[in-house]
Design a protein around this motif. Structure first.
Motif, PDB file in Angstrom:
ATOM      1  N   SER A   1       0.856  -1.184   0.000  1.00 18.11           N
ATOM      2  CA  SER A   1       0.000   0.000   0.000  1.00 18.11           C
ATOM      3  C   SER A   1       0.891   1.232   0.000  1.00 18.11           C
ATOM      4  O   SER A   1       1.782   1.365   0.834  1.00 18.11           O
ATOM      5  CB  SER A   1      -0.904  -0.002   1.234  1.00 18.11           C
ATOM      6  OG  SER A   1      -1.620   1.206   1.331  1.00 18.11           O
TER       7      SER A   1
ATOM      8  N   LYS B   1      -4.559   1.615  -8.638  1.00 11.49           N
ATOM      9  CA  LYS B   1      -5.168   1.802  -7.326  1.00 11.49           C
ATOM     10  C   LYS B   1      -6.483   1.049  -7.307  1.00 11.49           C
ATOM     11  O   LYS B   1      -7.161   0.894  -8.318  1.00 11.49           O
ATOM     12  CB  LYS B   1      -5.349   3.275  -7.009  1.00 11.49           C
ATOM     13  CG  LYS B   1      -6.093   4.073  -8.073  1.00 11.49           C
ATOM     14  CD  LYS B   1      -5.921   5.539  -7.805  1.00 11.49           C
ATOM     15  CE  LYS B   1      -6.527   6.380  -8.939  1.00 11.49           C
ATOM     16  NZ  LYS B   1      -6.183   7.785  -8.838  1.00 11.49           N
TER      17      LYS B   1
ATOM     18  N   PRO C   1      -4.796   5.373  -0.646  1.00 15.24           N
ATOM     19  CA  PRO C   1      -3.543   4.650  -0.885  1.00 15.24           C
ATOM     20  C   PRO C   1      -3.659   3.734  -2.110  1.00 15.24           C
ATOM     21  O   PRO C   1      -4.715   3.182  -2.383  1.00 15.24           O
ATOM     22  CB  PRO C   1      -3.363   3.832   0.397  1.00 15.24           C
ATOM     23  CG  PRO C   1      -4.210   4.505   1.419  1.00 15.24           C
ATOM     24  CD  PRO C   1      -5.364   5.097   0.672  1.00 15.24           C
TER      25      PRO C   1
ATOM     26  N   ILE D   1      -2.772   0.263  -3.894  1.00 16.32           N
ATOM     27  CA  ILE D   1      -2.372  -1.110  -3.584  1.00 16.32           C
ATOM     28  C   ILE D   1      -1.925  -1.747  -4.885  1.00 16.32           C
ATOM     29  O   ILE D   1      -2.700  -1.845  -5.842  1.00 16.32           O
ATOM     30  CB  ILE D   1      -3.515  -1.903  -2.939  1.00 16.32           C
ATOM     31  CG1 ILE D   1      -3.906  -1.271  -1.601  1.00 16.32           C
ATOM     32  CG2 ILE D   1      -3.082  -3.363  -2.743  1.00 16.32           C
ATOM     33  CD1 ILE D   1      -5.053  -1.954  -0.914  1.00 16.32           C
TER      34      ILE D   1
ATOM     35  N   VAL E   1       0.303  -5.158   2.929  1.00 14.94           N
ATOM     36  CA  VAL E   1      -1.124  -5.439   2.836  1.00 14.94           C
ATOM     37  C   VAL E   1      -1.366  -6.829   3.405  1.00 14.94           C
ATOM     38  O   VAL E   1      -0.609  -7.764   3.093  1.00 14.94           O
ATOM     39  CB  VAL E   1      -1.593  -5.356   1.372  1.00 14.94           C
ATOM     40  CG1 VAL E   1      -3.052  -5.764   1.244  1.00 14.94           C
ATOM     41  CG2 VAL E   1      -1.379  -3.947   0.842  1.00 14.94           C
TER      42      VAL E   1
END
Length: 427
Positions: A236, A244, A252, A254, A294
């Motif tokens: 992230s 995203k 954020p 990922i 994550v």
């Protein structure tokens, strides 16, 4: 595997150092005869040809000598942890001061099912299922040399869950069935908490599913780390990721670590460094970005989340990124972080050239205590061999030993693991 045997003159030097190390490292052994058998076993590891079994180590002194060595290794109740701790403290005081603690997996394939900890299991390092023991070594590593100081032996469920098997192998009641990664992390935590050593960064390879838990475990004890990770690791980032997910447009990003690193090409800097083993100097391109791990599967993320740094490396300007590391060390230049990570290469080299020929895989006994006794003595033999400079050319690089009567090569200005430059930005 071809077993290298030290020339008699070299073995004599190692034996003399072993004699000097016995009172320093084996002070915890209460009896003089135990320390004498430790000396016999260590010299056997250094001098015996072929596989370093107890019979080969006993050599021509079979019979009573072999029986005494068997008892000293497999059943004698001496504790191995104080010896390993003494070895670590000695190395820390010596000129071989470590830059990092490097964790290296050890897989020992077996034909039968009697060796302690053996079982059919999938082994990531082999990429297949194997009948084997899985262990881990914790190594003190610098650019010039690496030394194993602590070992874990992973015990599959049947070895801790079946009372008869547990009793026959002498497995302590406190031993649990954990993954190799969990065993290794706990061993580092014990070392950091109780061995009274200067805390060094921990360098290890971590699977995606183990990252969050391993990072949190070390963060709780303020242990710095550099984890080698796979490029598929989801991270992230509030920065430059290409993709995203989720409904929050400005939240954020990922993205796999590989994609985030690849988006940092314009920020790359070049570092010239010397790989261990005498290979030609290499140039690596580096870039980094702050990230958060994550959660994988149903494992929760650390709470509170620990800010980390993702470091990526390229071996060539036109190539895709080839290396990925996650670290909680935010106050060092990228070049230093990369050189810490590459200490794993020094460990692999010294394992192959010294530790394996000295017989770290060769224990044939069936007891938990015996395996740890053997691993401890193999570590001391490894240290004695490297501390005498056997097999090390004068410039500190590993390579063929200089032939008697030939002149030493002049020292190179760049030692292994040392950067010539803080980095040059590469477009």
């Amino acid at each position: 595997m071809v077993r290298a045997v030290l020339p008699e003159s070299s073995a004599k030097e190692v034996s003399e150092l072993i004699d000097a190390l016995i009172p320093v490292l084996f002070e915890s052994l209460p009896r003089r005869d135990q320390r004498n058998w430790a000396r016999v076993y260590l010299n056997g590891l250094v001098r015996a040809k072929g596989k370093k079994t107890i019979r080969n180590i006993a050599g021509t002194g079979t019979g009573p000598v072999e029986q005494s060595l068997q008892q000293f290794i497999s059943t004698s109740p001496w504790e191995w942890t104080p010896v390993r701790r003494s070895l670590a403290r000695h190395l820390e005081r010596s000129a071989r001061r470590p830059l990092a603690w490097v964790l290296r997996p050890l897989v020992i394939e077996k034909a039968g099912d009697r060796s302690v900890g053996v079982g059919r299991q999938f082994v990531p390092q082999l990429g297949r299922t194997a009948n084997c023991q899985q262990a881990s070594g914790i190594w003190f590593a610098s650019g010039e040399a690496a030394f194993p100081v602590e070992w874990t032996l992973t015990l599959p469920g049947p070895w801790t869950g079946e009372p008869v098997r547990r009793r026959r192998a002498g497995i302590p009641e406190t031993a649990r069935s954990l993954s190799p990664a969990e065993d290794a992390v706990l061993a580092v935590q014990r070392m950091a908490a109780t061995w009274q050593l200067q805390r060094r960064p921990v360098v290890m390879e971590v699977a995606n599913a183990d990252l969050a838990r391993s990072a949190e475990s070390f963060a709780l004890q303020d242990i710095p780390f550099v984890f080698e990770v796979d490029g598929s690791l989801p991270v992230s980032s509030g920065g430059a990721g290409r993709h995203k997910h989720g409904p929050h447009k400005h939240g954020p990003h990922i993205t796999p670590a590989r994609e985030l690193v690849d988006s940092l090409r314009s920020q790359r800097r070049a570092v010239e460094w010397a790989p261990p083993g005498g290979a030609a100097d290499a140039v690596t391109l580096l870039a980094a970005a702050p990230v958060l791990p994550v959660p994988c599967g149903d494992r929760p993320a650390p709470a509170p989340a620990v800010p980390l740094l993702l470091v990526g490396a390229w071996s060539g300007a036109a190539q895709p990124p080839s290396g990925f590391w996650i670290t909680n060390i935010g106050d060092r230049p990228l070049a230093q972080l990369f050189l810490l990570a590459k200490l794993a290469d020094r460990v692999s080299l010294d394992f192959a050239e010294t530790c394996e020929p000295l017989g770290i895989r060769d224990f044939e006994g069936r007891s938990f205590r015996g395996w740890h006794h053997h691993a401890t003595l193999a570590s001391v033999a490894h240290a004695a061999t490297l501390l005498t400079g056997r097999g090390r050319p004068p410039d500190g690089r590993t390579g063929p030993a200089r032939r008697p009567g030939t002149a030493a090569a002049p020292p190179r200005p760049l030692i292994p693991g040392q950067s010539r430059t803080g980095g040059t930005k590469v477009p």
